[in-house]
Design a protein around this motif. Structure first.
Motif, mmCIF file in Angstrom:
data_model
loop_
_atom_site.group_PDB
_atom_site.id
_atom_site.type_symbol
_atom_site.label_atom_id
_atom_site.label_comp_id
_atom_site.label_asym_id
_atom_site.label_seq_id
_atom_site.Cartn_x
_atom_site.Cartn_y
_atom_site.Cartn_z
ATOM 1 N N THR A 204 -10.187 4.935 -14.426
ATOM 2 C CA THR A 204 -10.091 5.847 -13.293
ATOM 3 C C THR A 204 -8.647 6.016 -12.842
ATOM 4 O O THR A 204 -7.887 5.046 -12.757
ATOM 5 N N ILE A 205 -8.284 7.259 -12.533
ATOM 6 C CA ILE A 205 -6.971 7.565 -11.955
ATOM 7 C C ILE A 205 -7.165 7.666 -10.447
ATOM 8 O O ILE A 205 -7.692 8.653 -9.936
ATOM 9 N N ALA A 206 -6.758 6.634 -9.724
ATOM 10 C CA ALA A 206 -6.961 6.587 -8.276
ATOM 11 C C ALA A 206 -5.702 7.042 -7.544
ATOM 12 O O ALA A 206 -4.605 7.082 -8.104
ATOM 13 N N GLU A 207 -5.869 7.375 -6.255
ATOM 14 C CA GLU A 207 -4.744 7.822 -5.457
ATOM 15 C C GLU A 207 -3.875 6.639 -5.051
ATOM 16 O O GLU A 207 -4.358 5.515 -4.895
ATOM 17 N N PRO A 208 -2.572 6.872 -4.838
ATOM 18 C CA PRO A 208 -1.684 5.795 -4.390
ATOM 19 C C PRO A 208 -1.789 5.579 -2.888
ATOM 20 O O PRO A 208 -2.357 6.394 -2.158
ATOM 21 N N ASP A 209 -1.193 4.471 -2.425
ATOM 22 C CA ASP A 209 -1.093 4.261 -0.989
ATOM 23 C C ASP A 209 0.151 4.981 -0.468
ATOM 24 O O ASP A 209 0.805 5.741 -1.190
ATOM 25 N N HIS A 210 0.508 4.735 0.793
ATOM 26 C CA HIS A 210 1.619 5.462 1.408
ATOM 27 C C HIS A 210 2.984 5.034 0.885
ATOM 28 O O HIS A 210 3.996 5.652 1.231
ATOM 29 N N ASN A 211 3.009 4.000 0.065
ATOM 30 C CA ASN A 211 4.259 3.589 -0.573
ATOM 31 C C ASN A 211 4.255 3.869 -2.068
ATOM 32 O O ASN A 211 5.125 3.388 -2.798
ATOM 33 N N GLY A 212 3.272 4.641 -2.519
ATOM 34 C CA GLY A 212 3.223 5.034 -3.914
ATOM 35 C C GLY A 212 2.621 3.999 -4.837
ATOM 36 O O GLY A 212 2.668 4.161 -6.063
ATOM 37 N N ASN A 213 2.031 2.934 -4.284
ATOM 38 C CA ASN A 213 1.461 1.862 -5.103
ATOM 39 C C ASN A 213 -0.024 2.092 -5.347
ATOM 40 O O ASN A 213 -0.737 2.589 -4.478
ATOM 41 N N ARG A 214 -0.476 1.687 -6.516
ATOM 42 C CA ARG A 214 -1.908 1.677 -6.819
ATOM 43 C C ARG A 214 -2.344 0.218 -6.795
ATOM 44 O O ARG A 214 -1.945 -0.578 -7.641
ATOM 45 N N LEU A 215 -3.136 -0.130 -5.792
ATOM 46 C CA LEU A 215 -3.369 -1.521 -5.446
ATOM 47 C C LEU A 215 -4.694 -2.045 -5.980
ATOM 48 O O LEU A 215 -5.646 -1.295 -6.193
ATOM 49 N N LYS A 216 -4.737 -3.347 -6.161
ATOM 50 C CA LYS A 216 -5.979 -4.057 -6.449
ATOM 51 C C LYS A 216 -6.325 -4.839 -5.189
ATOM 52 O O LYS A 216 -5.662 -5.817 -4.845
ATOM 53 N N LEU A 217 -7.339 -4.391 -4.475
ATOM 54 C CA LEU A 217 -7.695 -5.000 -3.203
ATOM 55 C C LEU A 217 -8.642 -6.175 -3.418
ATOM 56 O O LEU A 217 -9.504 -6.148 -4.292
ATOM 57 N N HIS A 641 -4.976 6.532 9.814
ATOM 58 C CA HIS A 641 -6.302 5.961 9.595
ATOM 59 C C HIS A 641 -6.780 5.401 10.930
ATOM 60 O O HIS A 641 -5.977 4.900 11.715
ATOM 61 N N GLY A 642 -8.083 5.465 11.171
ATOM 62 C CA GLY A 642 -8.585 4.900 12.412
ATOM 63 C C GLY A 642 -9.813 5.611 12.925
ATOM 64 O O GLY A 642 -10.699 5.993 12.161
ATOM 65 N N VAL A 658 -7.014 6.146 18.002
ATOM 66 C CA VAL A 658 -6.486 4.832 17.653
ATOM 67 C C VAL A 658 -6.147 4.838 16.167
ATOM 68 O O VAL A 658 -7.032 5.032 15.323
ATOM 69 N N SER A 659 -4.875 4.644 15.852
ATOM 70 C CA SER A 659 -4.428 4.591 14.458
ATOM 71 C C SER A 659 -4.094 3.154 14.101
ATOM 72 O O SER A 659 -3.246 2.527 14.751
ATOM 73 N N VAL A 660 -4.753 2.643 13.074
ATOM 74 C CA VAL A 660 -4.409 1.330 12.535
ATOM 75 C C VAL A 660 -3.385 1.531 11.424
ATOM 76 O O VAL A 660 -3.165 2.649 10.946
ATOM 77 N N PHE A 661 -2.732 0.452 11.018
ATOM 78 C CA PHE A 661 -1.841 0.549 9.873
ATOM 79 C C PHE A 661 -2.674 0.819 8.623
ATOM 80 O O PHE A 661 -3.863 0.485 8.566
ATOM 81 N N GLU A 662 -2.059 1.439 7.628
ATOM 82 C CA GLU A 662 -2.815 1.789 6.429
ATOM 83 C C GLU A 662 -3.611 0.569 5.965
ATOM 84 O O GLU A 662 -3.042 -0.503 5.747
ATOM 85 N N PRO A 663 -4.936 0.699 5.823
ATOM 86 C CA PRO A 663 -5.795 -0.482 5.629
ATOM 87 C C PRO A 663 -5.854 -0.964 4.183
ATOM 88 O O PRO A 663 -6.918 -1.016 3.561
ATOM 89 N N VAL A 664 -4.700 -1.351 3.644
ATOM 90 C CA VAL A 664 -4.637 -1.805 2.258
ATOM 91 C C VAL A 664 -4.138 -3.241 2.152
ATOM 92 O O VAL A 664 -3.930 -3.743 1.045
ATOM 93 N N SER A 665 -3.963 -3.917 3.293
ATOM 94 C CA SER A 665 -3.498 -5.298 3.306
ATOM 95 C C SER A 665 -4.576 -6.184 3.902
ATOM 96 O O SER A 665 -5.076 -5.916 5.001
ATOM 97 N N LEU A 666 -4.937 -7.261 3.195
ATOM 98 C CA LEU A 666 -5.953 -8.169 3.713
ATOM 99 C C LEU A 666 -5.470 -8.847 4.988
ATOM 100 O O LEU A 666 -6.219 -8.973 5.958
#
Length: 709
Positions: A204-217, A641-642, A658-666
Motif C-alpha cells: 500500500t502507498i499511504a499518505e505521509p505525516d506533516h513532516n513527510g514521513n511514512r510511519l509505522k505506528l 486534527h481534533g 480543539v486541535s491536538v497535535f498530529e496524532p502520530v506519536s504514542l
C-alpha cells in the motif's frame, strides 16, 4: 425491526415501537422500576471464560429512555448475559435488570432500550456474563423534558485507525474532567467515517505525516497499529489498499477500531449519537452504487455491521419526536443490478437498490427539552450521482476535477433536465473543452431524496425548540477556490464536488425554504473535510444579494490524514496550484516540514496564498487578500486534527474548536496536548436578521492565516 404490514413509522404508537424493537434479533426492552430492585445479580469476582473486548456504549438519549450496547466473546453459540442499569456506579440501586441472549448471527452484539427513566439524569449500566464476570461500567444520561438551560455537544468525524491515534477522545475526556458541571459534555455526535473501509496491505502507498514521513505506528501494548488481513483476504483496490468484500470483513473493522482504549473509554462515558458517511461502506458511493457499478450486497453487509456495532434508537426512536421514519436493520437478499428507472430526485427504483438502502433507515431527530432539536441526516443512502460526472474526474485516489470548476457548470449538470427552466443545454464547457451535456436527459441529482427532504423541511418548520441543529455527514457551505489568475478562471471555483458543492440545486432549495419560512436559529454541525471550517451558509450562493440563513461549524478529523496533505496530493500535477496548498515550512523557520498555504487560498485568495508560499510578511499577505473569495467563511484550519464542542443556551451558541497535535506519536497520544483552541460564537437571531459568527479568544498557536473576522 419493522414487521410486514406495520403502519408508517410516523403514526406508530410508543407501544408498537417497543414491540417492533423488541422483536428484532439482538434487541431487548426493559422498563426501569421506580425504586431499587432487590435480589439483583452481582459479579462473582473470579476469572471468567468470557470477555467484552469492545467495551460498552450507550446512544440516543431521550427524556425517558436510552439505548445500551455491548459485545461478548467466549463461546461460538448464544451467550446469555444479564443487563443492569442503576442510579449509582456501585450498583447498590439497580432499577432495571433483565436476561438477554447475544447471538452468533449478530456477532454476539446486543442492544437494549431502557425505558421509564427520569428525565435529565445520569445512570450507570453493565453486563454480567454466565461465569459472573462483568463488563466495564458505562455511564449514560437522559435528555431533559420541558425547560432546558444548556446543551453541550462534542462533534467528531473521520477516524482512521491505521493513520493515527484517537488522541482527540483522550483530550475530550481530560477537558471534561476539568470543566464546570454545567459545561460537561451531554453527548458525543459522530457525523461519519467512524471506520475506514480500506486497510493497508504489504504494498500500500499511504499518505505521509506533516513532516513527510511514512510511519509505522505502535499501540500501547506493543502491537503494530494495523487492522490485520481481512477474514476473507479482501480485494486489492487502488494504490494497493485492501477493501472488504463481505459482512465479516466489515465486522472485523469495527472490532479492531473498538479496541482503541480512548474511543472505548469515550463510549463508556458519554452517549453517542451517530450517522454514517461513505467510508462505513466504500469511498464516494451513492445509494447502492459505486460509480455506475451495483454494490447492493456490500450495502446490505455494511448496514448490518453498522447496526450490530453502532447503537442507535431507530425502530424504538422518535419517543420525543413528532415524526419518525428510522428503522432497525432487516436482512434482505439482493443481487447486483444496473441502476435505472430513476425518479425525479435521481433515486434508482431498481428493486435490489431499493431493498438494499431500505434495509435500515437512520435519519431521525432527538430533542433536548425546549432548547434544541437535533436532525440527524443521511446524506449517502438516497443521493444521486455527484454533480460532476465521474468520467470527467481523473486526479488522485479520491477523484476530483483537474482544477477549480465553474460553479454554474456544476449547477447545470446537477439540475439535469430541469436546467434552464427545463431547457438544458446540449453542450457544456468543462475546463476549456466543449463536451456533450451528459445529464441533459437525467433528473435533478438530490442529496437527500424526496422523502427525507420532506421530513427535514417539516421538522425544521414545525419544531418548537429554540435551536434547530442539523447533524450532517458533509458541510452545506460552498468551498471556493480562486484560480482567477488563469484565463477563464473563477474566484470561487468548485473542487469538492463529492459533497454539497456537487448538489447546489437542492442546497439552494433547502436554504431558501429556511429563508422563506422565516426559520431562525438553525445551525449546521458537521465534519468530513478533514479540516476545521466555519462560516455562514447563504440561501443561494449564485444569487444576487444572497442572504445568510445559518452558521456552519465543521470539525477536523480525529486521525485521518489532514486536508492539507490530501489537497497536496491532489494538486501535485499542477505546479501553479500546488504552491497555493503547501510550502516548505522548515525553509521558512517552522518546525513542521509541510505547512499550509491552503488556509490563505480559501480565506484570502490566490494572491495571498502565493505570498505565503514565497515567505512574504503578514502585512503583504493580508494586503493581497481578495474580499470576494469565500466572503462567508471565517475559519479554515487545513492541518488540524481534533474535534469541536458546541455549548448552546437559549441566547447563544458557543463553539470551541480543539486541535491536538498530529496524532502520530504514542507519547503525544498519552499527553493529548493541545495545539490550539479557537473560540467562536453566534447570538440567537430573530426573524428579519441574519446570523453572523463572532471570533473570540484563540489559545495556543494560531492557524496560519486561517481566521477572518
Amino acid at each position: 425491526m419493522p414487521t410486514a404490514g406495520a403502519p408508517p413509522a410516523s403514526v406508530i404508537s410508543r407501544r408498537d415501537l417497543l414491540r417492533y424493537f423488541s422483536a428484532a434479533a439482538g434487541c431487548f426492552v426493559v422498563g426501569a422500576a421506580p425504586a431499587a430492585l432487590g435480589g439483583c445479580a452481582r459479579p462473582r469476582g473470579r476469572p471468567s471464560r468470557f470477555s467484552f473486548p469492545q467495551g460498552v456504549a450507550s446512544a440516543d438519549p431521550q427524556s425517558d429512555a436510552v439505548v445500551i450496547w455491548t459485545r461478548v466473546e467466549g463461546d461460538a453459540d448464544a451467550v446469555g448475559l444479564t443487563a443492569q442499569i442503576a442510579t449509582d456506579p456501585s450498583f447498590d440501586s439497580v432499577i432495571a435488570e433483565t436476561g438477554i441472549d447475544t447471538l452468533p448471527e449478530l456477532d454476539h452484539t446486543v442492544r437494549g432500550l431502557i425505558t421509564d427513566l427520569e428525565p435529565d439524569r445520569f445512570y450507570y449500566y453493565r453486563f454480567i456474563d454466565p461465569d459472573g464476570g462483568a463488563s466495564r461500567t458505562g455511564r449514560t444520561r437522559t435528555a431533559p423534558l420541558g425547560t432546558a438551560r444548556q446543551l453541550n455537544v462534542a462533534v467528531f468525524s473521520c477516524q482512521d485507525y491505521e493513520q493515527g491515534y484517537f488522541t482527540a477522545y483522550r483530550r475530550l475526556i481530560l477537558d471534561d474532567q476539568a470543566a464546570r458541571p454545567e459545561d460537561r459534555i451531554d453527548f458525543v455526535m459522530h457525523v461519519g467515517d467512524f471506520i475506514y473501509q480500506s486497510i493497508r496491505g504489504p504494498d500500500t502507498i499511504a499518505e505521509p505525516d506533516h513532516n513527510g514521513n511514512r510511519l509505522k505506528l505502535m499501540n500501547r501494548d506493543g502491537s503494530v497499529r494495523r487492522c490485520e488481513p481481512f477474514p476473507s483476504g479482501g480485494r486489492v483496490a487502488g494504490r494497493n489498499w485492501i477493501a472488504p468484500v463481505d459482512l465479516d470483513d466489515y465486522r472485523w473493522l469495527y472490532k479492531r477500531y473498538l479496541t482503541d482504549p480512548d474511543l472505548q473509554e469515550a463510549r463508556a462515558l458519554y452517549p453517542f449519537v451517530q450517522i454514517w458517511d461513505d467510508h462505513e461502506l466504500l469511498n464516494d458511493y451513492w445509494q447502492s452504487y459505486y460509480r455506475e457499478q451495483s454494490i447492493a450486497e456490500l450495502k446490505v453487509a455494511s448496514n448490518q455491521a453498522w447496526f450490530e456495532y453502532v447503537p442507535a434508537a431507530l425502530s424504538a426512536g422518535g419517543r420525543d419526536s413528532d415524526e419518525s421514519h428510522a428503522s432497525d436493520f432487516e436482512p434482505v437478499d439482493v443481487t447486483a443490478a444496473p441502476a435505472g428507472d430513476f425518479d425525479d430526485h435521481y433515486l434508482s427504483q431498481e428493486p435490489n437498490n431499493l431493498a438494499a438502502i431500505n434495509s435500515m433507515t437512520i435519519y431521525r431527530s432527538l430533542k433536548w427539552g425546549d432548547l434544541a432539536e437535533l436532525f440527524l441526516v443521511d446524506g449517502r443512502s438516497y443521493r444521486g450521482p455527484r454533480g460532476l460526472p465521474q468520467e470527467l474526474l481523473s486526479i488522485g485516489r479520491h477523484p476530483y476535477p483537474e482544477g477549480p470548476v465553474d460553479p454554474l457548470l456544476i449547477r447545470t449538470l446537477n439540475a439535469g433536465r430541469t436546467a434552464n427552466g427545463g431547457n438544458p443545454p446540449d453542450e457544456v464547457v468543462y475546463l476549456g473543452r466543449t463536451l456533450p451535456n451528459p445529464r441533459k436527459d437525467m433528473p435533478m441529482g438530490s442529496m437527500l431524496g424526496r422523502r427525507q427532504k420532506a421530513w427535514l423541511k417539516n421538522g425544521l418548520k414545525n419544531s418548537g425548540a429554540s435551536w434547530k441543529l442539523m447533524g450532517l455527514n458533509g458541510g452545506l457551505i460552498r468551498h471556493g477556490f480562486d484560480d482567477s489568475f488563469r484565463g477563464g478562471g473563477h474566484k470561487n471555483g468548485s473542487l469538492w464536488t463529492d459533497g454539497w458543492d456537487g448538489y447546489p440545486v437542492e442546497r439552494t432549495e433547502i436554504c431558501s425554504f429556511i429563508r422563506d419560512e422565516r426559520i431562525t436559529n438553525v445551525v449546521s454541525l458537521t465534519g468530513d473535510r478533514h479540516a476545521h471550517l466555519a462560516g455562514v451558509i447563504y440561501d443561494d450562493f449564485d444569487g444576487d444579494g444572497p442572504v445568510a440563513v445559518m452558521p456552519e461549524f465543521a470539525g477536523g478529523a480525529v486521525s485521518a490524514v489532514s486536508r492539507m496533505i490530501i489537497q497536496r496530493e491532489l494538486s501535485a500535477h499542477d505546479p501553479q496550484v500546488s504552491r497555493l496548498v503547501t510550502f516548505d515550512g522548515r525553509a521558512q523557520g517552522y518546525e513542521q516540514a509541510i505547512m499550509p498555504s491552503l488556509n490563505a487560498w480559501m480565506l484570502h485568495g490566490a494572491a495571498s496564498a502565493e505570498a505565503v508560499f514565497s515567505g512574504e510578511d503578514r502585512e503583504e499577505v493580508l494586503r493581497a487578500s481578495d474580499p470576494e473569495v469565500n466572503p462567508y467563511m471565517n475559519y479554515v484550519d487545513a492541518d488540524a486534527h481534533g474535534f469541536l464542542v458546541a455549548r448552546i443556551t437559549p441566547d447563544r451558541c458557543d463553539v470551541q474548536y480543539v486541535s491536538v497535535f498530529e496524532p502520530v506519536s504514542l507519547a503525544g497520544n498519552e499527553e493529548a496536548g493541545v495545539r490550539r483552541r479557537v473560540n467562536l460564537h453566534i447570538e440567537a437571531w430573530p426573524e428579519g436578521r441574519e446570523p453572523g459568527i463572532v471570533l473570540g479568544e484563540v489559545e495556543g498557536e494560531r492557524p496560519l492565516y486561517g481566521l477572518k473576522a
